[in-house]
Enzyme design. Structure first.
Site, short mmCIF file in Angstrom:
data_model
loop_
_atom_site.label_atom_id
_atom_site.label_comp_id
_atom_site.label_asym_id
_atom_site.label_seq_id
_atom_site.Cartn_x
_atom_site.Cartn_y
_atom_site.Cartn_z
N ASP A 166 -7.21 0.44 1.36
CA ASP A 166 -5.87 -0.16 1.18
C ASP A 166 -5.48 -0.16 -0.29
OD1 ASP A 166 -3.48 -1.25 2.01
OD2 ASP A 166 -4.22 -3.31 2.05
N SER A 185 1.73 -13.16 6.43
CA SER A 185 2.00 -13.74 7.74
C SER A 185 0.94 -14.76 8.15
CB SER A 185 2.09 -12.63 8.79
OG SER A 185 0.92 -11.82 8.75
N GLY A 220 1.24 -15.85 -3.83
CA GLY A 220 1.36 -14.79 -2.83
C GLY A 220 1.32 -15.37 -1.43
#
Length: 320
Positions: A164, A51, A48
């Site tokens: 999230d 940024s 994975g």
């Protein structure tokens, strides 16, 4: 003029001397261990990347298994993330232990990076499963939604909100059980005080999973916002698509303020659709975790369907 004496060596001495010189030439300085190697971790492939963070598999001598290593670059990560969210994430996950939460193992900080060592989930994410299977049948959806429900119920009981929840953050272990991960936006100490639930004003998470109150930018009860995101996950499982999906903030806000639309295909049971409609509603009318735990759809499991004289008879088992 004085002469310099020449000392003759035997052939064995010459060979010995040559060997000693070669040995010195072959001597190389020992390779310096990396920070992770010094802690017993051997990095492998990347699974994975974002940024400012990368997740890699690593072999752990200490734990005698594969682990996942989240590597955060201090040079690329925003200042607020490094000073506020990252320390909060590490502090939150240290105290969590539940079969449906990714287990935190260790945190290592250097001048340039922060390494978070976690349990490794071998079978990717729920999003990977949906992409592979197009949509998830209700039997598996019920199992995975219940596991997510148990994980969030545990977190909320410990005063922790996730903020999230999404298909990408629901990982699958070796036996295809859900493991909730990524507590980057999580917050602790969110239990009620004097009968009042503390509100949150950090508008975080992913647009498509965000509750209307977050999209509107008003103070919100994060526990109920987690519930909304769970409803989006359930819809995404049974339909193989998101209920609200628009990159335009204004258009997305209009969508979430309307009634959720159910598609004709795939066929989804009325009880499942009923549960979704009572989750994806305004904050004041939204189901709480305790209500969802006792919902009819979660209590029953379709075992078989047999056609008798053109009519379908459904046999069900009750979960105990």
């Amino acid at each position: 003029m004085a002469t310099v004496p020449i000392i003759k060596c035997t052939s064995n001495e010459r060979l010995s001397g040559t060997r000693l010189m070669n040995e010195k030439e072959d001597e190389k300085p020992e390779k310096k261990l990396t920070v992770l190697e010094s802690h017993g971790y051997a990095l492998g492939k990347t699974i994975g990347a974002g940024s400012y963070a990368t997740v890699k598999i690593a072999k752990s001598d200490r734990h005698e298994c594969q682990v996942a290593v989240k590597i955060v670059s201090k040079f690329q990560a925003p200042g607020e993330y490094l000073t506020k969210f990252l320390p909060r994430e590490i502090e939150v996950v240290k105290g969590l232990k539940h079969p449906h939460l990714i287990r935190f193992l260790q945190a290592i900080e250097t001048t340039h990076r922060v390494y978070i060592i976690m349990e490794y989930a071998q079978n990717g994410s729920l999003l990977d499963v949906i992409r592979h299977d197009t949509y998830i049948d209700e039997q598996r959806s019920r199992k995975w939604f219940r596991q997510l429900l148990e994980a969030i119920d545990y977190c909320h009981d410990h005063g922790i909100v996730h903020r999230d929840i999404k298909c990408e953050n629901l990982l699958m272990d070796y036996h295809f059980n859900v493991k909730l991960s990524d507590f980057g936006f999580a917050r602790g100490q969110m239990k009620p005080k004097n009968g009042e639930w503390p509100l949150s004003t950090t508008y975080c998470g992913s647009y498509a999973y965000a509750s209307p109150e977050i999209l509107r930018g008003i103070p919100y009860q994060p526990q109920l916002s987690d519930v909304w995101s769970m409803g989006v996950v359930l819809y995404a499982m049974v339909y193989g698509r998101l209920p609200f999906d628009d990159t335009n903030h204004v258009q997305l806000l209009k969508q979430v303020q309307n009634k959720v639309v159910f598609h004709k295909h795939p066929r989804v049971s009325r009880s499942c659709r009923s549960l979704i409609t009572r989750i994806l509603v305004p904050q004041s009318a939204r189901l709480h975790i305790s209500n969802i735990k006792n919902d009819t759809w979660l209590e029953t499991s379709v075992v078989a369907q047999t056609s008798i004289s053109g009519r379908f008879v459904v046999r069900v088992n009750r979960y105990r």
